[in-house]
Design an enzyme around this catalytic site. Structure first.
Site, PDB file in Angstrom:
ATOM      1  CB  SER A 271       2.309  19.890 -25.621  1.00  0.00           C
ATOM      2  OG  SER A 271       3.674  20.212 -25.881  1.00  0.00           O
ATOM      3  CG  ASP A 272       3.443  20.814 -18.999  1.00  0.00           C
ATOM      4  OD1 ASP A 272       4.486  21.499 -19.106  1.00  0.00           O
ATOM      5  OD2 ASP A 272       2.897  20.583 -17.902  1.00  0.00           O
ATOM      6  CG  MET A 273       9.519  20.638 -21.622  1.00  0.00           C
ATOM      7  SD  MET A 273      10.823  21.427 -20.664  1.00  0.00           S
ATOM      8  CE  MET A 273      10.532  23.157 -21.031  1.00  0.00           C
TER       9      MET A 273
END
Length: 421
Positions: A271-273
């Site tokens: 996932s993106d942060m």
């Protein structure tokens, strides 16, 4: 008190037993080794491996001491040189795109991965697993430059899906190397998908809903990532936004139907942060951590990149989701396999003398060939504009000239030139 001789004997016995695990046998197939390793893990151990992909206190993935498995840091950036470690810096992607050169991007990625591997080898030898010490790069960025309000357009290769795809191939292949058994560092194409704006108007990019037709999705936003998969990238990063109302990191159509079933992707999705947290907090697509962890894993997520200050990652609820019957343990075990497969292809579980990349030392850092590569890339990123008579600037009839520019790190893009009498 135990004698030194007895201690050494016990140590050698334990060491020998660890080496006897099938997942450490380089003569077995990769899948056999991965299956053996994952089959030895408890559900709680798997939960930690999938939740701890983030920065700060949310990484690294912890050691599994009883199996002799060390920690691993997933959080690394390598877009135009390794970020956060000693390394040569190269032009931003939008500058590299102006070179129109597959070869320049490929060789820059090769040089970048040499620095990544050198810093990693040194860090591991010093038992350092801090941010930016891993071999898994959150790069390249293959988003399409469509919305000028997005603050990261300079990280893209522009607005052409085909050019972005070709440069994605060049980057991934250069980064990963051409060894038949091991990869120097692994590519991670991002941000998947229909990402790239707006920044905060009319909505913040963390809760931005991309409304896209199937035709536009297929012809504009997906092609570059398909080339990334064809290049053999080990990872993709799912983006913050939702796509037609479904968050990207909980989007089964995107992460399973298209990515895995249609394109044949076998790697991992990170996932993106904070993108997993935002499934609940920003989009309210689910109402609690257990439901959010279940929907993300069912969709095809493998690893959570949480923010540095999160006290508890959402995927720490995996075990509870299984206990509640919302998630099958078999799904969880399948999701963790690409993580350990990637680490095996780094050479982590093989004797170091089998892997030529394990001997890359700090002498490659900012060496002359890397500096020359940076100069060459910068020179080839220059764009010569045809003079249509504007230059040289005439003092009459104008006495004022205003130049509007957009700052990009240490350079600028000229947006407008205005003349006043």
């Amino acid at each position: 008190m135990i004698s030194l001789k007895s201690f050494v004997a016990i140590f050698l016995l334990v060491e020998s037993s660890l080496q006897d695990f099938p997942f450490r046998n380089p003569n077995l197939s990769w899948n056999t080794r991965v299956d053996d390793l994952v089959g030895r893990l408890t559900l709680d151990e798997i939960t930690l491996q999938m939740a701890k992909g983030g920065a700060g206190i949310n990484g690294p993935a912890p050691a599994i001491s009883r199996l002799g498995i060390g920690p691993y840091q997933w959080n690394s950036e390598c877009l135009h040189g390794e970020v956060g470690q000693m390394a040569t810096a190269y032009p931003q992607s939008i500058g590299l795109a102006a070179s129109w050169s597959y070869d320049v991007v490929h060789r820059m990625a090769e040089a970048t991965s040499e620095a990544v591997r050198a810093n990693h080898n040194k860090a591991v030898n010093n038992h350092n697993y801090a941010d930016r010490t891993g071999l898994s790069c959150f790069s390249p960025v293959l988003n399409i430059m469509r919305d000028p309000r997005w603050g990261r357009n300079q990280e893209t290769y522009g607005e052409d899906p085909y050019l972005s795809g070709m440069f994605g191939i060049a980057f991934v292949k250069g980064l990963q190397g051409n060894h038949s058994r091991y990869i120097r560092a692994n590519g991670g194409c991002k941000h998947f998908n229909v990402h790239g704006g707006p920044e905060n108007i009319p909505s913040f990019r963390w809760n931005f809903n991309s409304k896209v037709s199937m035709r536009d999705w297929r012809t504009t936003f997906l092609p570059a990532f398909r080339y990334c998969v064809k290049a053999g990238a080990y990872s993709l990063m799912c983006s913050y936004n939702s796509i037609n109302g479904v968050p990207a990191c909980a989007n089964k159509q995107l992460l399973t139907d298209i990515l895995r079933k249609e394109w044949g992707f076998h790697g991992y999705v990170v996932s993106d942060m904070e993108a997993v947290e935002n499934i609940k907090n920003a989009f309210h697509y689910r109402s609690n951590d257990v439901d959010t962890a279940a929907v993300a894993l069912e969709a095809g997520l493998n690893l959570e990149l949480a923010a540095p200050d999160y006290k508890k990652e959402t995927l720490m609820s995996i075990s509870e989701a299984v206990r509640q019957g919302q998630l099958a343990e078999s799904v969880v075990r399948e999701r963790v396999k690409p993580l350990f497969y990637t680490r095996m292809r780094h050479g982590e579980f093989d004797p170091p003398n089998m892997n030529p990349y394990s001997s890359i030392g700090m002498s490659v850092i900012e060496n002359q060939s890397h500096r020359n590569m940076a100069i060459e890339a910068a020179m080839k990123s220059f764009v010569l504009l045809k003079n249509d008579g504007t230059l040289p600037l005439k003092t009459q009839p104008y006495n004022k000239i205003a130049v509007s520019a957009i700052p990009l790190d240490f350079s600028f893009i000229i947006r407008d030139i205005h003349f006043e009498k």
